[in-house]
Scaffold this motif. Structure first.
Motif, PDB file in Angstrom:
ATOM      1  N   LEU A   1       0.828  -1.209   0.000  1.00  0.00           N
ATOM      2  CA  LEU A   1       0.000   0.000   0.000  1.00  0.00           C
ATOM      3  C   LEU A   1       0.863   1.261   0.000  1.00  0.00           C
ATOM      4  N   LEU A   2       1.886   1.217   0.893  1.00  0.00           N
ATOM      5  CA  LEU A   2       2.813   2.347   0.986  1.00  0.00           C
ATOM      6  C   LEU A   2       3.476   2.606  -0.364  1.00  0.00           C
ATOM      7  N   ILE A   3       3.939   1.523  -0.965  1.00  0.00           N
ATOM      8  CA  ILE A   3       4.692   1.674  -2.212  1.00  0.00           C
ATOM      9  C   ILE A   3       3.798   2.161  -3.342  1.00  0.00           C
ATOM     10  N   SER A   4       2.582   1.639  -3.418  1.00  0.00           N
ATOM     11  CA  SER A   4       1.754   2.069  -4.541  1.00  0.00           C
ATOM     12  C   SER A   4       1.368   3.543  -4.392  1.00  0.00           C
ATOM     13  N   ARG A   5       1.164   3.991  -3.142  1.00  0.00           N
ATOM     14  CA  ARG A   5       0.879   5.415  -2.954  1.00  0.00           C
ATOM     15  C   ARG A   5       2.100   6.269  -3.304  1.00  0.00           C
ATOM     16  N   PHE A   6       3.256   5.767  -2.864  1.00  0.00           N
ATOM     17  CA  PHE A   6       4.524   6.427  -3.125  1.00  0.00           C
ATOM     18  C   PHE A   6       4.723   6.625  -4.634  1.00  0.00           C
ATOM     19  N   ILE A   7       4.454   5.547  -5.393  1.00  0.00           N
ATOM     20  CA  ILE A   7       4.653   5.622  -6.851  1.00  0.00           C
ATOM     21  C   ILE A   7       3.655   6.578  -7.501  1.00  0.00           C
ATOM     22  N   GLN A   8       2.405   6.500  -7.024  1.00  0.00           N
ATOM     23  CA  GLN A   8       1.390   7.427  -7.563  1.00  0.00           C
ATOM     24  C   GLN A   8       1.849   8.885  -7.426  1.00  0.00           C
ATOM     25  N   ASP A   9       2.353   9.201  -6.229  1.00  0.00           N
ATOM     26  CA  ASP A   9       2.775  10.585  -5.959  1.00  0.00           C
ATOM     27  C   ASP A   9       3.994  10.972  -6.795  1.00  0.00           C
ATOM     28  N   LEU A  10       4.882   9.998  -6.939  1.00  0.00           N
ATOM     29  CA  LEU A  10       6.114  10.259  -7.667  1.00  0.00           C
ATOM     30  C   LEU A  10       5.845  10.519  -9.154  1.00  0.00           C
ATOM     31  N   LYS A  11       4.801   9.852  -9.655  1.00  0.00           N
ATOM     32  CA  LYS A  11       4.533   9.900 -11.099  1.00  0.00           C
ATOM     33  C   LYS A  11       3.897  11.193 -11.570  1.00  0.00           C
ATOM     34  N   LYS A  12       3.373  11.974 -10.636  1.00  0.00           N
ATOM     35  CA  LYS A  12       2.711  13.212 -11.051  1.00  0.00           C
ATOM     36  C   LYS A  12       3.712  14.120 -11.753  1.00  0.00           C
ATOM     37  N   PRO A  13       3.262  14.908 -12.720  1.00  0.00           N
ATOM     38  CA  PRO A  13       4.213  15.685 -13.521  1.00  0.00           C
ATOM     39  C   PRO A  13       4.922  16.764 -12.703  1.00  0.00           C
ATOM     40  N   PHE A  14       6.109  17.132 -13.154  1.00  0.00           N
ATOM     41  CA  PHE A  14       6.807  18.283 -12.606  1.00  0.00           C
ATOM     42  C   PHE A  14       6.540  19.467 -13.526  1.00  0.00           C
ATOM     43  N   ILE A  15       6.508  20.648 -12.964  1.00  0.00           N
ATOM     44  CA  ILE A  15       6.285  21.822 -13.806  1.00  0.00           C
ATOM     45  C   ILE A  15       7.613  22.536 -14.006  1.00  0.00           C
ATOM     46  N   ILE A  16       8.091  22.573 -15.217  1.00  0.00           N
ATOM     47  CA  ILE A  16       9.329  23.291 -15.531  1.00  0.00           C
ATOM     48  C   ILE A  16       8.969  24.331 -16.583  1.00  0.00           C
ATOM     49  N   HIS A  17       9.156  25.590 -16.273  1.00  0.00           N
ATOM     50  CA  HIS A  17       8.793  26.681 -17.180  1.00  0.00           C
ATOM     51  C   HIS A  17       7.366  26.556 -17.690  1.00  0.00           C
ATOM     52  N   GLU A  18       6.451  26.348 -16.759  1.00  0.00           N
ATOM     53  CA  GLU A  18       5.025  26.266 -17.063  1.00  0.00           C
ATOM     54  C   GLU A  18       4.666  25.114 -17.979  1.00  0.00           C
ATOM     55  N   GLN A  19       5.600  24.176 -18.126  1.00  0.00           N
ATOM     56  CA  GLN A  19       5.283  22.997 -18.939  1.00  0.00           C
ATOM     57  C   GLN A  19       5.299  21.773 -18.042  1.00  0.00           C
ATOM     58  N   GLU A  20       4.372  20.862 -18.307  1.00  0.00           N
ATOM     59  CA  GLU A  20       4.349  19.646 -17.511  1.00  0.00           C
ATOM     60  C   GLU A  20       5.397  18.683 -18.031  1.00  0.00           C
ATOM     61  N   LEU A  21       6.191  18.146 -17.117  1.00  0.00           N
ATOM     62  CA  LEU A  21       7.205  17.181 -17.513  1.00  0.00           C
ATOM     63  C   LEU A  21       6.894  15.875 -16.798  1.00  0.00           C
ATOM     64  N   PHE A  22       6.608  14.820 -17.585  1.00  0.00           N
ATOM     65  CA  PHE A  22       6.332  13.521 -16.979  1.00  0.00           C
ATOM     66  C   PHE A  22       7.614  12.717 -16.985  1.00  0.00           C
ATOM     67  N   ILE A  23       8.001  12.202 -15.828  1.00  0.00           N
ATOM     68  CA  ILE A  23       9.166  11.338 -15.848  1.00  0.00           C
ATOM     69  C   ILE A  23       8.817   9.983 -15.263  1.00  0.00           C
ATOM     70  N   THR A  24       9.572   8.981 -15.670  1.00  0.00           N
ATOM     71  CA  THR A  24       9.330   7.627 -15.166  1.00  0.00           C
ATOM     72  C   THR A  24      10.579   7.156 -14.431  1.00  0.00           C
ATOM     73  N   TYR A  25      10.392   6.110 -13.642  1.00  0.00           N
ATOM     74  CA  TYR A  25      11.463   5.661 -12.761  1.00  0.00           C
ATOM     75  C   TYR A  25      11.663   4.155 -12.866  1.00  0.00           C
ATOM     76  N   SER A  26      12.885   3.730 -12.570  1.00  0.00           N
ATOM     77  CA  SER A  26      13.149   2.308 -12.370  1.00  0.00           C
ATOM     78  C   SER A  26      13.445   2.137 -10.894  1.00  0.00           C
ATOM     79  N   MET A  27      12.718   1.197 -10.279  1.00  0.00           N
ATOM     80  CA  MET A  27      12.757   1.131  -8.825  1.00  0.00           C
ATOM     81  C   MET A  27      12.969  -0.300  -8.372  1.00  0.00           C
ATOM     82  N   GLY A  28      13.850  -0.461  -7.379  1.00  0.00           N
ATOM     83  CA  GLY A  28      14.068  -1.789  -6.812  1.00  0.00           C
ATOM     84  C   GLY A  28      13.831  -1.744  -5.317  1.00  0.00           C
TER      85      GLY A  28
END
Lengths: 114, 693
Positions: free
Chosen positions: B360-387
């Motif tokens: 549960l903790l991890i899935s919430r963590f990933i959900q939050d992490l996946k939200k876009p970052f705003i750089i110069h008013e543009q949404e930037l989506f990034i993905t992660y590799s996690m172990g």
């Protein structure tokens, strides 16, 4: 009659590069008849795109040496090629041939006096 | 100061004008190289790096505008002056020349007496501009250096040079050619790891470094030293130099706690660094009872180097800072977060009741992490590799847990990223296997184990061959044929894809030459470009070189990139594609329909062809599959794009695609990927079959 070439321009070139102008003029005299022949074929075959390119080259190489008559005539052909209207190309071409014959004569004399 | 003669590149198709230009400039004291058309010109530009370019506007092959576009894209930083030769009467050409990046223009007929002055003036103003930039940078530096030492490390030859004060601060006698290990020999042993970590980060693309450590000095005791540096890279991204300053900060940081903080925290994001993390995790493992549960998460950002290159260093850094701040926000109170390296982060999940709570903790963590970052008013989506590694199942020491979480992260990356994996014991074996495979792959090219196969493509109506797609295969000496699905990601992650890609391109052109010499002179060949190849700056030069070495017109070479990649970095990719397009090659979008793009958006890409993904063709027996294929073909037709259907396997699919006027078909029905010689046999047979009704 106006001179087929601007001698001031030619002499200026000569003063900058000296004797090496001679091979350049010789190569112009060797290549231009071939180019003119290509233009003849372009017109015969109604090949507007190639006419545009070949006339453009003739215009540039002649103008840079200082030729006075060929460049404006070539520009006419280039425009005809660009707009694909070759109806009057034959007439202009005849003028180019004549102008080149005069120019070639003048250039050969010029080389001979080097 | 004597200067060698300035080198000028003349790109002009007309012999008389070109020779005259060359002679005039030589007489005026310049060195000259000549190119007969735009493509030749681009090639000479890359090879000779001239100080100025004289460029004709109208030329066959690549014209002047296309060539300037390609040159400007190639050089990136410095702008070599380009003078465009244009006819005086043609004002629009002058506008266009400036638009694509010309510096100035020279009108035809050329005024010979003024030409060399114009050229000299253009070179001088570009040099003044360069000098100005450089002296400004030096001035800034000089001011900073007033109370500092200056040092420089040549990473390639491992040699350190520096000012007297730098050697004094490191407590080393001043000497030439000292290597880094000896230069830092008096750094406190326990601080060496921080320096090594900083260098490792620099080599991974962290272009501004800052590190503080302690130096032993018998006379003065311990001094606290701070180093700030800038890292330089070559065109392949390889670190070549670190240049920087060094300062004694002992007096500034008298308070011991402050120095502890510095040593324990990452100075970009201000969260714990690797050494602090390791220390904390060790302590945590000691304090835990075997009945308690805990976990370590390690993750990194997928394709961070590309994101960083694209954003620029500064925005790349602020992305990392935002990421660290978000981590603080989305973890629980007692959990511990750290930045281990450039884009690598870790979390200690201190305690949870059971695996359900962890999930549960991890899935919430990933959900939050996946939200876009705003750089110069543009949404930037990034993905992660996690172990993820769990205590006590996967290990009971910090070392074991870190290793296991790292292996799991490596596997997540190996499987394409954008996922998280729990460590499993088998992963250890898998990781070893991967490592072995990676070692073998390094030698595969030179051992001749990489081979190119060709899969026929046929005309949608006549079903006669029109070309082939080149597909790479690896003949492993022990394991036999290794699937590209396995080794291409491996080649990408190790960078080997660049050499392999170049090899495939050259082989494909070689075969194309053979086909064309055998009266199959309208065939084309498609070559796949991987993301990694695409983002490395030599791609344009490589393609250019291959095209220069062959007589085959560029349009018979088709470069394929996948739809998802094309869209991932659309702006930059459009520019590279335009440069490639300017060379005359054809561009295809592979696996079309699997990404998110709309055909209408794709139209802003300079492409010629789309390849419908095989999954849609496999679905043609369903109404839905038919509708998708029909829509793609109709829209492509509306945008004047050619359509290739991949994975065609039976008659009913052919009938459907023919009815919809699909241009080109590819699939087992017409031939599997085959060796070069087999493909030639196939060509000969299909011609024979056609000629003998």
């Amino acid at each position: 009659m106006t001179q087929p070439i601007d001698f001031d321009n030619l002499n200026m070139l000569k003063s900058v590069i000296g004797d090496e102008l001679k091979p350049i003029l010789n190569s112009y005299l060797e290549l231009t008849p071939k180019l003119i022949e290509q233009i003849r074929q372009d017109i015969a075959q109604q090949d507007a795109p190639n006419l545009k390119i070949h006339a453009h080259t003739l215009k540039g190489s002649s103008a840079n040496l200082g030729a006075t008559q060929i460049p404006p005539l070539s520009l006419q052909l280039e425009d005809m090629g660009r707009h694909n209207q070759l109806e009057n190309a034959g007439e202009v071409f005849a003028e180019i041939e004549l102008a080149y014959a005069q120019l070639a004569q003048v250039l050969q004399n010029y080389i001979a006096e080097f | 100061m004597t200067k060698s003669r300035a080198l000028i590149l003349i790109i002009e198709d007309d012999v008389t004008t070109r020779t005259t230009l060359a002679k005039v400039l030589q007489k005026s004291g310049f060195n000259v190289i000549e190119a007969v058309n735009g493509r030749d010109g681009l090639n000479q530009f890359i090879k000779h790096q001239p100080l100025l370019v004289l460029m004709d506007a109208m030329m066959p092959e690549m014209d002047g505008y296309e060539t300037i576009t390609a040159i400007r894209h190639y050089e990136r930083e410095r702008a070599v002056p380009i003078l465009m030769l244009t006819a005086l009467e043609d004002l629009s050409s002058i506008d266009r020349a400036f638009e694509v990046g010309a510096t100035d223009f020279v009108t035809k007929p050329i005024n010979w007496s003024l030409l060399s002055q114009r050229v000299r003036y253009a070179i001088r103003s570009s040099q003044i501009e360069d000098d100005l930039r450089r002296s400004q940078a030096q001035l800034n530096y000089a001011q900073k250096l007033a109370k500092l030492g200056y040092w420089e490390w040549d990473a390639i030859h491992d040699q350190v040079s520096g000012s007297d004060s730098a050697f004094r601060l490191f407590n080393i006698p001043k000497q030439d050619g000292i290597n880094l290990d000896n230069f830092i020999a008096n750094v406190l042993p326990q601080d060496l790891a921080i320096i090594q970590q900083t260098i490792a980060e620099a080599s991974r693309g962290q272009s501004h470094i800052g590190v503080s450590f302690r130096v032993q000095n018998p006379q003065r005791g311990l001094s606290h030293i701070e180093c700030i540096g800038e890292v330089q890279y070559d065109e392949n991204g390889q670190m070549t130099h670190i240049i920087g300053s060094v300062q004694d900060i002992s007096r500034l940081h008298k308070a011991e706690s402050m120095i502890d903080y510095q040593a324990n925290h990452d100075n970009l994001t201000d969260i714990a660094n690797r050494s602090f993390f390791t220390e904390e995790l060790s302590q945590h493992c000691i304090n835990l009872k075997p009945s308690q549960q805990s976990a370590v998460i390690i993750f990194d950002v997928d394709r961070f180097k590309a994101i960083n290159d694209n954003l620029g260093q500064q925005d790349g850094d602020s992305l990392l800072v935002s990421l660290a701040q978000r981590l603080k926000r989305i973890t629980r109170e007692g959990d511990f977060i750290a930045r281990l390296g450039s884009d690598e982060f870790a979390v200690i999940v201190r305690q949870f009741q059971d695996s359900k709570e962890l999930n549960l903790l991890i899935s919430r963590f990933i959900q939050d992490l996946k939200k876009p970052f705003i750089i110069h008013e543009q949404e930037l989506f990034i993905t992660y590799s996690m172990g993820i590694a769990s205590y006590p199942e996967d290990g009971t020491t910090a070392e074991q847990l870190l290793r296991d979480a790292n292996i799991a992260r490596g596997q997540a990356k190996q499987h394409g990223g954008n996922q998280f994996l729990f460590y499993r014991a088998e992963m250890n074996a898998e990781a070893k296997h991967q490592l072995m495979l990676e070692n073998d792959l390094r030698r595969a090219l030179e051992n001749g184990e990489i081979e190119v196969y060709y899969q026929p493509q046929v005309d949608g109506h006549t079903l006669q061959p029109v070309g082939a797609e080149a597909l790479v295969r690896w003949n492993h000496p022990k394991m036999g044929i290794v699937s590209p699905v396995v080794f291409v990601p491996l080649a990408e992650s190790t960078g080997l894809i660049v050499d392999i890609g170049r090899f495939v391109l050259m082989q494909a052109i070689k075969q194309l030459e053979i086909w064309h010499s055998m009266e199959f002179n309208t065939l084309r060949v498609g070559v796949n470009l991987s993301a990694r190849q695409f983002t490395q700056s030599n791609l344009i030069a490589d393609v250019q070189e291959v095209l220069t070495q062959t007589k085959i017109p560029a349009r018979y070479l088709d470069l394929e990139i996948t739809e998802s990649f094309a869209m991932s970095n659309a702006e930059q990719n459009i520019n590279i594609l335009k440069s490639l397009k300017a060379m005359g090659v054809s561009i295809s979008i592979d696996d079309f329909g699997t990404g998110y793009s709309s055909l209408a958006y794709l139209h802003s890409f300079p492409i010629d062809t789309i390849k419908i993904d095989r999954s849609f063709i496999a679905n043609l027996q369903t109404k839905e599959g038919q509708a998708i294929a029909r829509t793609i073909i109709a829209m492509a037709d509306g945008l004047s794009l050619e359509v290739v259907a991949e994975g065609v396997e039976d008659e009913s699919q052919i009938a459907f695609l023919q009815e919809k006027n699909c241009d080109i078909l590819q699939g087992f029905k017409f031939g599997k990927p085959m060796r070069a010689q087999q493909f030639i046999d196939y060509l000969t047979q299909s011609k024979f079959a056609k000629d003998t009704p």
